[in-house]
Design a protein around this motif. Structure first.
Motif, short mmCIF file in Angstrom:
data_model
loop_
_atom_site.label_atom_id
_atom_site.label_comp_id
_atom_site.label_asym_id
_atom_site.label_seq_id
_atom_site.Cartn_x
_atom_site.Cartn_y
_atom_site.Cartn_z
N PRO A 2 14.69 16.76 23.88
CA PRO A 2 15.65 15.96 23.10
C PRO A 2 15.73 16.41 21.64
O PRO A 2 14.84 17.05 21.11
N THR A 3 16.81 16.00 21.02
CA THR A 3 17.02 16.23 19.60
C THR A 3 16.81 14.90 18.89
O THR A 3 17.37 13.88 19.28
N TYR A 4 15.99 14.92 17.85
CA TYR A 4 15.71 13.71 17.08
C TYR A 4 16.33 13.81 15.70
O TYR A 4 16.32 14.87 15.08
N ILE A 21 9.20 15.55 23.81
CA ILE A 21 8.92 14.12 23.73
C ILE A 21 7.46 13.90 23.34
O ILE A 21 7.13 12.97 22.61
N GLY A 43 21.06 8.65 22.24
CA GLY A 43 20.54 9.34 23.42
C GLY A 43 21.52 10.37 23.92
O GLY A 43 22.61 10.53 23.41
N ALA A 44 21.12 11.06 24.94
CA ALA A 44 21.98 12.10 25.51
C ALA A 44 23.01 11.47 26.42
O ALA A 44 22.76 10.48 27.09
#
Length: 83
Positions: A2-4, A21, A43-44
């Motif tokens: 994921p990208t934060y 994560i 979120g995605a």
């Protein structure tokens, strides 16, 4: 992975980090070295793989619109007045 999104509490700089994560959150701003907060993201989105989904995939073929046929009685009423 994921990208934060993070935002610096000192300078207000907002940036994204692509990380696992299980990785620890980023603690300091890359610009000013101030403290950062991780932002809550949406979120995605859903990812569809394959040929795709089309409206016609689910249409019921028996529900085609019926064709309206004109009859002699459907002519304009103004045609009778013309002579």
């Amino acid at each position: 992975m994921p990208t934060y999104d993070y935002k610096c509490t000192s300078c207000g700089y907002t940036f994204e980090v692509f990380q696992k994560i299980s990785d620890e959150p980023i603690g300091f701003c890359p610009k000013c070295n101030g403290k950062v907060k991780r932002l809550i993201g949406a979120g995605a989105g859903t990812i569809f793989k394959g040929s795709g989904f089309y409206q016609t995939d689910y249409k019921n073929k028996s529900n085609k619109p019926t064709e309206v046929k004109k009859t002699e009685g459907d002519k304009h009423s103004g045609d009778k007045d013309r002579k």
